[in-house]
Design a protein around this motif. Structure first.
Motif, short mmCIF file in Angstrom:
data_model
loop_
_atom_site.label_atom_id
_atom_site.label_comp_id
_atom_site.label_asym_id
_atom_site.label_seq_id
_atom_site.Cartn_x
_atom_site.Cartn_y
_atom_site.Cartn_z
N ASN A 97 57.53 20.46 41.62
CA ASN A 97 56.15 20.97 41.52
C ASN A 97 55.29 20.08 40.63
OD1 ASN A 97 56.57 23.27 43.18
ND2 ASN A 97 57.51 24.37 41.46
N ALA A 98 55.85 19.74 39.47
CA ALA A 98 55.10 18.87 38.55
C ALA A 98 54.93 17.48 39.16
CB ALA A 98 55.83 18.78 37.21
N PHE A 101 52.17 17.50 41.67
CA PHE A 101 50.88 17.60 40.97
C PHE A 101 50.48 16.25 40.40
CE2 PHE A 101 48.29 18.56 37.17
CZ PHE A 101 47.26 19.24 37.78
N GLY A 104 49.10 14.10 43.03
CA GLY A 104 47.71 14.45 43.32
C GLY A 104 46.75 13.82 42.32
N GLY A 140 43.55 18.40 34.27
CA GLY A 140 44.83 18.52 34.96
C GLY A 140 45.97 17.96 34.14
N ILE A 144 46.94 21.64 32.73
CA ILE A 144 47.75 22.16 33.83
C ILE A 144 49.16 21.58 33.81
CG2 ILE A 144 47.95 22.35 36.33
CD1 ILE A 144 44.92 22.25 36.53
N LEU A 145 49.29 20.27 33.62
CA LEU A 145 50.61 19.64 33.65
C LEU A 145 51.57 20.23 32.61
CD1 LEU A 145 52.44 17.52 34.92
CD2 LEU A 145 51.52 15.84 33.31
N ILE A 148 52.72 23.75 34.08
CA ILE A 148 53.64 23.76 35.22
C ILE A 148 54.95 23.06 34.87
CG2 ILE A 148 51.80 23.89 36.93
CD1 ILE A 148 52.11 20.96 37.49
N LEU A 154 51.94 26.99 39.65
CA LEU A 154 50.52 26.66 39.72
C LEU A 154 49.69 27.79 40.33
CD1 LEU A 154 48.39 24.46 39.20
CD2 LEU A 154 48.89 23.55 41.47
#
Length: 270
Positions: A97-98, A101, A104, A140, A144-145, A148, A154
């Motif tokens: 998942n990380a 991300f 992205g 992010g 966010i990082l 997650i 997320l």
């Protein structure tokens, strides 16, 4: 004295200072949510910031036929090249998942500099988009990082976490505005940066509005209110004093150093 001045400028131009700033914001997120610090995340954030900023700021110079690469720029390229090694190494520690991300964020960073196609613009050259792309990547990376990477999914963020991310975005936008005011003399008119579109005064009003909204969001979160009020006040002063004649150090050292001061204040007095 001249040597120290050159050393300080190299420290800033090599993106080490901004890397510490991004690292500081990331550490603040861990402290705010009382999460176990993931040191591979911190190392990745620090070195990837050096690589990303060197790519954004200096890679375009390599395609310029008349630009002569100075010795200091050679050092900057060398540092960035060596920084790729820990970036790849610590990237292996992230879960899927990380990792996705990060892909992205990396894609967004690449498109910021590289055009979508030979006949298209890059994201930096899209009118009015520059400041928000930077704020998205910063938010992010620093908010966010860490979440997650701490096994928070997320799409299942709580209201508290979403408000926190929004606040970080607003703060970053406010911190970028002094840079855009300083660069009014350099930015092409088609970029339509906020100071170009709104003017310096209205851009400052927008930054202050974002900071007040951020303070309101933090009041909802009940996080070390006195530290956050102090840091918001410092940013407000820096925004109000921003002008086209600000020195290189005003923005690149002092404004960019706010996250570092924020972290140190929280770490020692929070």
């Amino acid at each position: 004295m001249i040597f120290l001045s050159k050393l300080l400028r190299l420290y800033i131009n090599s993106s080490i200072h901004v890397a510490f700033a991004v690292l500081a914001f990331t550490c603040i997120t861990y402290l705010d949510f009382d999460l176990d610090i993931q040191y591979h995340v911190l190392a990745f954030v620090f070195f990837s910031t050096i690589v990303a900023y060197t790519f954004v700021k200096y890679i375009p110079l390599l395609v310029s036929p008349n630009y002569k690469i100075s010795n200091s720029l050679k050092l900057i390229y060398t540092l960035a090249a060596f920084s790729v090694i820990p970036v790849i190494f610590f990237l292996l520690y992230f879960d899927i998942n990380a990792f996705l991300f990060i892909i992205g964020l990396t894609t967004l960073t690449l498109l910021y500099v590289l055009p979508f196609s030979p006949s298209a613009k890059n994201l930096r050259d899209v009118s009015g988009l520059k400041i928000f792309i930077i704020a998205i990547v910063w938010s992010g990376t620093t908010a966010i990082l860490p979440l997650i990477s701490s096994e928070i999914i997320l799409n299942s963020f709580s209201t508290e976490e979403l408000l926190y991310i929004c606040s970080r975005f607003l703060i970053v936008v406010a911190l970028i505005i002094p840079f855009e005011i300083r660069d009014l003399r350099l930015d092409q008119i088609y970029l339509k940066t906020l100071p170009q579109v709104l003017g310096v005064f209205r851009s400052k009003i927008l930054a202050l509005s974002f900071l007040l909204l951020s303070m309101f969001l933090f009041s909802c979160l009940m996080l070390d209110s006195y530290i956050y009020i102090l840091m918001h006040f410092i940013i407000i002063v820096l925004v109000l004093k921003a002008n086209r004649q600000n020195s290189f150090y005003y923005t690149s050292l002092w404004v960019e150093g706010v996250p570092i001061l924020w972290f140190l204040t929280k770490y020692f007095f929070g």
